[in-house]
Structures are given as structure tokens and as C-alpha cells.
Scaffold this active site. Structure first.
Site, PDB file in Angstrom:
ATOM      1  N   ASP A  27      41.903  34.391  38.035  1.00 53.12           N
ATOM      2  CA  ASP A  27      40.540  34.753  37.756  1.00 53.12           C
ATOM      3  C   ASP A  27      40.455  35.991  36.781  1.00 53.12           C
ATOM      4  O   ASP A  27      39.386  36.850  37.059  1.00 53.12           O
ATOM      5  CB  ASP A  27      39.668  35.321  38.978  1.00 53.12           C
ATOM      6  CG  ASP A  27      39.610  34.182  40.118  1.00 53.12           C
ATOM      7  OD1 ASP A  27      39.579  33.074  39.801  1.00 53.12           O
ATOM      8  OD2 ASP A  27      40.309  34.384  41.200  1.00 53.12           O
ATOM      9  N   LYS A  86      40.191  33.853  31.946  1.00 55.71           N
ATOM     10  CA  LYS A  86      40.666  33.221  30.733  1.00 55.71           C
ATOM     11  C   LYS A  86      39.677  32.109  30.026  1.00 55.71           C
ATOM     12  O   LYS A  86      40.049  31.886  29.106  1.00 55.71           O
ATOM     13  CB  LYS A  86      41.841  32.232  31.388  1.00 55.71           C
ATOM     14  CG  LYS A  86      43.084  33.221  32.038  1.00 55.71           C
ATOM     15  CD  LYS A  86      44.006  32.267  32.664  1.00 55.71           C
ATOM     16  CE  LYS A  86      43.464  31.513  34.024  1.00 55.71           C
ATOM     17  NZ  LYS A  86      43.547  32.420  35.341  1.00 55.71           N
ATOM     18  N   GLY A  93      38.967  27.476  38.570  1.00 47.63           N
ATOM     19  CA  GLY A  93      37.561  27.712  38.134  1.00 47.63           C
ATOM     20  C   GLY A  93      37.453  28.429  36.913  1.00 47.63           C
ATOM     21  O   GLY A  93      37.522  29.668  37.098  1.00 47.63           O
ATOM     22  N   HIS A  94      37.202  27.792  35.777  1.00 54.87           N
ATOM     23  CA  HIS A  94      36.986  28.463  34.542  1.00 54.87           C
ATOM     24  C   HIS A  94      35.538  28.603  34.179  1.00 54.87           C
ATOM     25  O   HIS A  94      34.974  27.446  33.935  1.00 54.87           O
ATOM     26  CB  HIS A  94      37.638  27.829  33.257  1.00 54.87           C
ATOM     27  CG  HIS A  94      39.283  27.915  33.647  1.00 54.87           C
ATOM     28  ND1 HIS A  94      40.221  27.637  32.743  1.00 54.87           N
ATOM     29  CD2 HIS A  94      39.788  28.800  34.400  1.00 54.87           C
ATOM     30  CE1 HIS A  94      41.226  27.952  33.108  1.00 54.87           C
ATOM     31  NE2 HIS A  94      41.177  28.758  33.985  1.00 54.87           N
ATOM     32  N   GLN A 111      45.002  29.615  37.271  1.00 51.30           N
ATOM     33  CA  GLN A 111      45.416  30.593  38.308  1.00 51.30           C
ATOM     34  C   GLN A 111      46.198  31.672  37.506  1.00 51.30           C
ATOM     35  O   GLN A 111      46.116  32.084  36.255  1.00 51.30           O
ATOM     36  CB  GLN A 111      46.315  29.734  39.250  1.00 51.30           C
ATOM     37  CG  GLN A 111      45.489  28.972  40.319  1.00 51.30           C
ATOM     38  CD  GLN A 111      45.414  27.444  39.864  1.00 51.30           C
ATOM     39  OE1 GLN A 111      46.168  27.149  39.233  1.00 51.30           O
ATOM     40  NE2 GLN A 111      44.278  26.898  40.160  1.00 51.30           N
TER      41      GLN A 111
HETATM   42  P1  IMP Z   1      45.395  26.344  46.886  1.00 49.39           P
HETATM   43  O1  IMP Z   1      45.702  26.498  45.257  1.00 49.39           O
HETATM   44  O2  IMP Z   1      44.068  25.847  47.171  1.00 49.39           O
HETATM   45  O3  IMP Z   1      46.443  25.872  47.558  1.00 49.39           O
HETATM   46  O4  IMP Z   1      45.231  28.071  47.332  1.00 49.39           O
HETATM   47  C1  IMP Z   1      46.305  28.951  47.521  1.00 49.39           C
HETATM   48  C2  IMP Z   1      45.963  30.390  47.383  1.00 49.39           C
HETATM   49  O5  IMP Z   1      45.675  30.460  45.762  1.00 49.39           O
HETATM   50  C3  IMP Z   1      44.725  30.848  47.892  1.00 49.39           C
HETATM   51  O6  IMP Z   1      44.859  32.322  48.128  1.00 49.39           O
HETATM   52  C4  IMP Z   1      43.660  30.624  46.804  1.00 49.39           C
HETATM   53  O7  IMP Z   1      42.489  31.607  46.841  1.00 49.39           O
HETATM   54  C5  IMP Z   1      44.569  30.783  45.518  1.00 49.39           C
HETATM   55  N1  IMP Z   1      43.801  30.330  44.269  1.00 49.39           N
HETATM   56  C6  IMP Z   1      44.083  28.969  43.813  1.00 49.39           C
HETATM   57  N2  IMP Z   1      43.462  28.653  42.681  1.00 49.39           N
HETATM   58  C7  IMP Z   1      43.012  29.798  42.096  1.00 49.39           C
HETATM   59  C8  IMP Z   1      42.229  30.272  41.197  1.00 49.39           C
HETATM   60  O8  IMP Z   1      41.965  29.518  40.350  1.00 49.39           O
HETATM   61  N3  IMP Z   1      41.969  31.452  41.015  1.00 49.39           N
HETATM   62  C9  IMP Z   1      42.043  32.363  42.133  1.00 49.39           C
HETATM   63  N4  IMP Z   1      42.731  32.325  43.151  1.00 49.39           N
HETATM   64  C10 IMP Z   1      43.229  30.839  43.361  1.00 49.39           C
END
Ligand code: IMP
Length: 442
Positions: free
Chosen positions: A13, A16, A40-41, A211
Site C-alpha cells: 500500500d 505503487k 489492490g492498486h 504488496q
Molecule cells: P494474504 O496475502 O491474503 O495471504 O495475506 C497475508 C498478509 O499480507 C495479511 O496481513 C494481509 O493483510 C497482507 N497483504 C496481502 N496483500 C496485501 C496488499 O496488497 N497490501 C497490504 N497488505 C497485504
């Protein structure tokens, strides 16, 4: 030919999407190489606000967009996202490519993840990401190309069904998956990316990270991480045939850091408890909050950053945890991904902060630590040491496009981060596309 990689330096977040959307017109191809619809972009442009989860932000230009083999793709989400873009009038029918080697996320993966995360408490995005990577490592994952191999497909579904007592009907799962992939294939090309990149050997390519490095399965705060490697180090494995990267650009927020989900966060302002019951768009900043922030109250400062920076997940809507800058984490991120340059986003969100404290080391059981700890229980006990403090500028920078007009202490912060991390090549000063100061990125 230039290959530029953009990556998130912290927990995701970092903004990007906007930066990629800005520079994508310079590139022929934009690729993603890891993660799935957990990302999520948010792109704000003439079509309004669009949250992209799987499709690279380059879709808004004429770039060819590639979903690499290192991604995990929920075909239903991809189909929805494609429809959303089509409804906005975006034409991508001959420039969206999906690697045949990418693994799929099927609906039952999400149910399995829900059960697992109840015990583990990572606070995932509930998109089944970890299960897809787990099945991949277990060698029972189902790839895009496997749909054309019904026996293999059904065999793997049967293994999953037995493993988790799911009572799945493999024929039904196959039919449903084939149907949604059929829809997707009407407007995408399923490809082997190796010959694809051979054919475009002189093209400029933008590699879009999802991420952030501190969420990496290897580099992150394990187990509070996602299940892929979001660092540009993984790009060539996650998008086979991609030429070597020439330039890596790290993205971070200028005045603060955020994290969503659970896990240690040494410079967090307030605690996760403050976020209980907080809903996207329902919070208001009061005069009392500003007053408390001025007197150094960390919960109020966190609330200010969350509301002013619109820090709510683009994928889940969850409020993000906010914290002060953390050089221990940023320098670790730099050491792992070796950025040639950095971009500082959301600089304007710092406009009302009385001070910008910067953590330069952690206190851990009476010792001073400057290397980012691996052991989660150590990181949980780390206390930030704010050895650098920059006075707040307390005047609006929102929308500024001229570096020389920035307040002195904003420039001091930019210089400081540039010296400590890597040359600063862009500052973002607002959500809209044209609110930025270019210092060499474009
Ligand atoms: P997962 O990727 O859904 O397995 O989540 C694992 C961890 O990564 C959690 O703490 C999510 O909130 C975090 N996470 C996954 N994708 C994002 C992202 O795009 N932005 C911020 N945090 C993320």
C-alpha cells in the site's frame, strides 16, 4: 531496451498504482510476477477511481499487460475485473496476456484458508492466496494450462478433497473452471511467456510489484506475511523469459508507514485495538484529535494519518495500521532489493504533523539493534529509537509540483531519506494523477 522494476519497500500500500500508471505510457509491456487478487492498486484518472487487483495498472495505457507464472489467479476475480474495465470503456482485447503456467485459485481454496487462518491469525485478505502457493509447493496446484488436461485436473481436485474432507465433485469443479476460463480467453491470450519475451526482445518493460518486501515469504515478518516473494529479486522466476532488470525503484510513503493485518510493527502509532470497529469512510477527524496530536498523542496521530491518507484496504476495506518512519526496516528492504532510486508518496499527508520522527534503531532487551530481527518474538519486543526528528512543515504541500516551492523541512526529509536509502526520483503530493514532483523518474 529498458527493464524497470517497481516494488513496495514496506508492508504494501505504498501507492505503487499511481506511480505505475504515471510511468506506464513509457513502456511497451507491463508485467506482474507474484501475488494475486490480495493486491489492490487504486488508480485515479479520467475514468474515475479504479481498484485493480490482478490486472497491471498499465492496462490504462496501450501497454501489453502480462500476468506471469509466479502469480496465483482466481479466474472468477479476473473475469470480474475484466468486466469492470470493459464497462468503463477500456479496450484491452488484444493486449492482456496470462501465463499458462500461472496457478489458479479455486473457490474451495478460500474455505480452506478461512479455517487455517482462524488458527494461525495472520489476518489474510481471505483470497486463498496462501493455499494456492501451498498446493503449488505440495505439487498438487492447478495451473491455467491444466484445465486442458482433464485427468490431471480431476486427480488434483480429488487429492485436495481427500486432504481436507471437502466432498468435492472433480467433474463439477473442472466444468466450472473451464467455463470461466473460456470467458476470460475471449479477451486474453494464454501464453508461454518465454517465446513472448523473445519476440519482444527490444521492448521497454515495466515490472509491477505487488504488496511489499516486508510481507515477503522469505524477506518478511514470517509468519505474518503473504505467501509469495514480492521483491524484484523474484521477477525473473515469476515471469519466465523476462530480461534482466536494469533499474529498480522502491516506493515508500514519505512521512509514515502502514501495515494491514496482524504482525509486529515497531513504530506503530497506538495499537491494533484502536482499530476495532473502525469502518472505511465512517471516521471523522475532530478538533480534539488535532489537539491531542499536537501534544504527541500516538493514537490521535495514527487516526490523523489513517483519515488524511485514506488508509483503508483497497481489497478488504480494513483500516490500515499507521506508524512513524522506520529506517531499520527501510534499510533492510534496501539491502534485500537494492533499489537504484526511491519514490516518496503521500508527502502531503504529513502536512499537519507537528514533527516527523524517524526510527533509526530498535531497543531490544537493553541492546541497540540496527539489523531487522528475524525472530518474531524479538521484533515484537523492539522499541523504536527516534534519533532523527524533522520539524513538521505545517503548511499545505498538497498538489505541489515544484520542488523549490516545498517547505524547507519537507526538503530536509527528502534529502535525509535520499542520503540514507537511494536517490529520490519522485514525490507524490496528492491522489490525482498530476499531483507529483518529478526528480528524474520520468
Ligand atoms: P494474504 O496475502 O491474503 O495471504 O495475506 C497475508 C498478509 O499480507 C495479511 O496481513 C494481509 O493483510 C497482507 N497483504 C496481502 N496483500 C496485501 C496488499 O496488497 N497490501 C497490504 N497488505 C497485504
Amino acid at each position: 531496451m529498458t527493464v524497470t522494476a517497481i516494488y513496495g519497500m514496506h508492508w504494501g500500500d505504498e501507492g505503487k498504482g499511481k506511480i505505475i500508471d504515471l510511468i506506464a505510457p513509457e513502456y511497451k509491456i507491463v508485467v506482474r510476477f507474484a501475488g494475486g487478487d490480495n493486491a489492490g492498486h487504486t488508480v485515479v484518472n479520467e475514468l474515475g477511481e479504479t481498484a485493480l487487483h490482478l490486472i497491471p495498472s498499465g492496462i490504462f495505457t496501450n501497454a501489453l499487460c502480462v500476468l506471469g507464472n509466479g502469480m496465483v489467479i482466481n479466474p472468477y476475480s479476473l473475469n470480474n475485473e475484466m468486466n469492470k474495465l470493459k464497462n468503463k470503456g477500456v479496450d484491452f482485447s488484444d493486449r492482456l496476456y496470462v501465463s499458462e503456467r500461472a496457478h489458479l485459485i479455486l473457490p474451495y481454496y478460500i474455505d480452506i484458508e478461512e479455517q487455517l487462518d482462524k488458527k494461525l491469525g495472520v489476518g489474510t485478505t481471505k483470497k486463498g492466496i496462501g493455499i494456492a502457493y501451498m498446493f503449488k509447493a505440495q505439487r498438487t496446484g492447478i495451473r491455467v494450462c491444466d484445465v486442458e488436461d482433464p485427468d490431471t485436473f480431476r486427480k488434483r481436485v480429488k487429492i485436495h478433497s481427500d486432504q481436507y474432507n471437502l466432498d468435492l465433485n472433480p467433474d463439477e469443479v473442472l466444468d466450472n473452471t473451464a467455463q470461466v476460463l473460456g470467458e476470460i480467453k475471449k479477451d486474453t491470450k494464454v501464453i508461454d511467456t518465454v517465446p513472448f519475451f523473445r519476440d519482444y526482445s527490444s521492448a521497454d518493460i515495466l515490472v509491477e510489484g505487488a504488496q511489499g518486501l516486508l510481507l515477503g515469504i522469505d524477506s518478511g515478518t514470517f509468519p505474518y506475511v503473504t505467501s509469495s516473494d514480492p521483491s524484484p529479486n523474484y521477477a525473473n522466476a515469476g515471469c519466465l523469459g523476462l530480461p534482466a532488470i536494469d533499474k529498480t525503484v522502491g516506493i515508500m510513503k514519505g512521512p509514515y508507514v502502514t501495515r494491514v493485518g496482524h504482525g509486529p510493527f515497531p513504530t506503530e502509532l497506538g495499537t491494533e485495538k484502536d482499530l476495532e470497529g473502525v469502518k472505511k469512510g465512517e471516521e471523522e477527524l475532530t478538533e480534539k484529535d488535532i489537539e491531542l496530536m499536537s501534544s504527541g498523542d500516538s493514537t490521535a496521530t495514527g487516526k490523523y494519518l489513517r483519515i488524511t491518507g485514506w488508509e483503508y484496504g483497497a481489497t478488504t476495506g480494513r483500516p490500515r495500521r499507521c506508524g512513524f518512519l522506520d529506517l531499520v526496516a527501510s534499510k533492510y528492504s534496501k539491502a534485500v532489493a537494492r533499489p537504484d532510486a526511491i519514490v516518496l508518496t503521500k508527502m502531503d499527508v504529513g502536512d499537519e504533523l507537528p514533527e516527523i520522527p524517524i526510527c533509526t534503531a530498535y531497543g531490544l532487551d537493553g541492546n541497540v539493534v540496527t539489523d531487522f530481527p528475524a525472530k518474531i518474538s524479538d521484533l515484537e519486543r523492539c522499541v523504536p529509537i527516534y534519533d532523527k526528528r524533522i520539524q513538521g512543515w505545517l503548511e499545505p504541500t498538497r498538489g505541489m509540483t515544484d520542488y523549490d516551492k516545498l517547505p524547507g523541512s519537507t526538503r530536509e526529509l527528502i534529502r535525509f531519506l535520499g542520503n540514507e536509502l537511494a536517490p529520490v526520483e519522485m514525490i507524490s503530493t496528492g491522489r490525482e494523477r498530476n499531483k507529483y514532483i518529478d526528480m528524474g523518474l520520468l
